[in-house]
Design an enzyme around this catalytic site. Structure first.
Site, PDB file in Angstrom:
ATOM      1  N   GLU A  91      53.902-106.132  31.716  1.00 23.00           N
ATOM      2  CA  GLU A  91      54.112-105.456  33.004  1.00 23.00           C
ATOM      3  C   GLU A  91      52.893-105.707  33.913  1.00 23.00           C
ATOM      4  O   GLU A  91      51.753-105.753  33.422  1.00 23.00           O
ATOM      5  CB  GLU A  91      54.254-103.954  32.708  1.00 23.00           C
ATOM      6  N   CYS A 132      58.688-101.424  30.670  1.00 27.91           N
ATOM      7  CA  CYS A 132      57.899-100.393  29.987  1.00 27.91           C
ATOM      8  C   CYS A 132      58.651 -99.081  29.791  1.00 27.91           C
ATOM      9  O   CYS A 132      59.555 -99.003  28.981  1.00 27.91           O
ATOM     10  CB  CYS A 132      56.568-100.212  30.692  1.00 27.91           C
ATOM     11  N   LYS A 157      61.706-101.665  38.174  1.00 24.54           N
ATOM     12  CA  LYS A 157      61.627-100.574  37.184  1.00 24.54           C
ATOM     13  C   LYS A 157      62.274 -99.296  37.722  1.00 24.54           C
ATOM     14  O   LYS A 157      61.887 -98.793  38.783  1.00 24.54           O
ATOM     15  CB  LYS A 157      60.152-100.339  36.848  1.00 24.54           C
TER      16      LYS A 157
HETATM   17  C1  ACM Z   1      54.361 -97.445  31.483  1.00 25.31           C
HETATM   18  O1  ACM Z   1      55.545 -97.315  31.791  1.00 25.31           O
HETATM   19  N1  ACM Z   1      53.638 -98.439  31.914  1.00 25.31           N
HETATM   20  C2  ACM Z   1      53.724 -96.489  30.570  1.00 25.31           C
END
Ligand code: ACM
Length: 270
Positions: free
Chosen positions: A39, A143, A110
């Site tokens: 990420e 993530c 995301k």
């Molecule tokens: C995250 O979602 N980077 C903990």
């Protein structure tokens, strides 16, 4: 059989060109069909505020970083999935890019932002999707999306064989949880995590490394170290992700009973 893997490293906060150089050097001889990077692989994670994030993010459709990664994909006949700070006008997303020899193929943003990300990024606004890469159906999540089992389930229902999962993991649960995601959806997953810490004037966040590749029945094919660079590539048989039977008479997708799952699609009231 296809070759999939990850490159785990320690991005230096704010050093986009230096981080790009490290990725290009690490992958210059790689033999793989698809590699997943962490990420926010080029900017680093722990931004001070929205203004700082905006100064680091860019539009992946007009980005020197994506151009350089495309050249790498062409040279190595490779696809990449990478975390990316995406700027579009006054919006900034914590995105995952699918890049191949022809350039940027898809951008996922995301959906579930973690902690202080909620102060700086806009939440994702594109549907979860699956893309064909070398005969594999590839889905992306980023993530903290891992904690919402609906994400992996949705990708599986859309036909994903392989979930590519760029991560900057802070909590310690994900590596184990992704094994369950793979069992319950009978998919492969590559989680590419970073290690080290972002030490900033406003605080410090440390990351857990241990990037991993998991097979449809939850077999941990490979898990990397917690504290150093690691480039891992394994051969996988995508056909294993097409048979959704966890037992002779039990198919994890076909045997669902959505009539009983109403609350899952109700609004959380936020
Ligand atoms: C995250 O979602 N980077 C903990």
């Amino acid at each position: 059989m296809v070759k999939v893997g990850f490159y785990q490293f320690y991005p230096e906060f704010g050093q986009v060109e230096r981080n790009l150089g490290r990725v290009l050097a690490a992958l210059k001889d790689v033999e793989a069909d698809l590699i997943v990077l962490p990420e926010l692989a080029f900017t680093g994670y722990y931004v001070r505020d929205r203004a700082e994030l905006e100064s680091l993010a860019d539009d992946p459709r007009q980005s020197a970083t994506v151009e350089a990664l495309t050249v790498l994909c062409r040279q190595r006949d490779l696809y990449l999935v990478t975390g990316y700070a995406e700027r579009q006008g006054d919006r900034t997303y914590n995105s995952a890019l699918l890049i191949g020899p022809e350039g940027l193929a898809h951008t996922y943003r995301k959906i579930h932002l973690f902690g202080t990300e909620q102060d700086c990024f806009d939440p994702g606004d594109v549907p979860l999707q699956v893309h064909e890469v070398r005969g594999m159906r590839v889905g992306m999540m980023v993530c903290f999306d891992w904690v919402f089992s609906e994400v992996a389930r949705t990708l599986a229902l859309k036909g994903a064989d392989l979930i590519c999962h760029p991560a900057n993991l802070v909590l310690t649960y994900c590596q184990q949880a992704m094994i369950t995601r793979c069992i319950e959806n009978m998919v492969y997953a590559v989680t590419a995590n970073r290690y080290g810490a972002d030490r900033r004037p406003h605080g410090e966040i440390a990351f857990t490394g241990q990037s991993q590749i998991v097979a449809p029945k939850g077999d941990l094919i490979y898990r990397g170290p917690a504290d150093r660079d690691d480039l891992a590539v394994v051969e996988v048989d995508i056909e294993l992700a097409r048979d959704k039977r966890i037992a002779a008479r039990n198919d994890v997708l076909a045997n669902r009973r959505p009539a009983f799952y109403g609350p899952i699609t109700e609004s959380a009231g936020m």
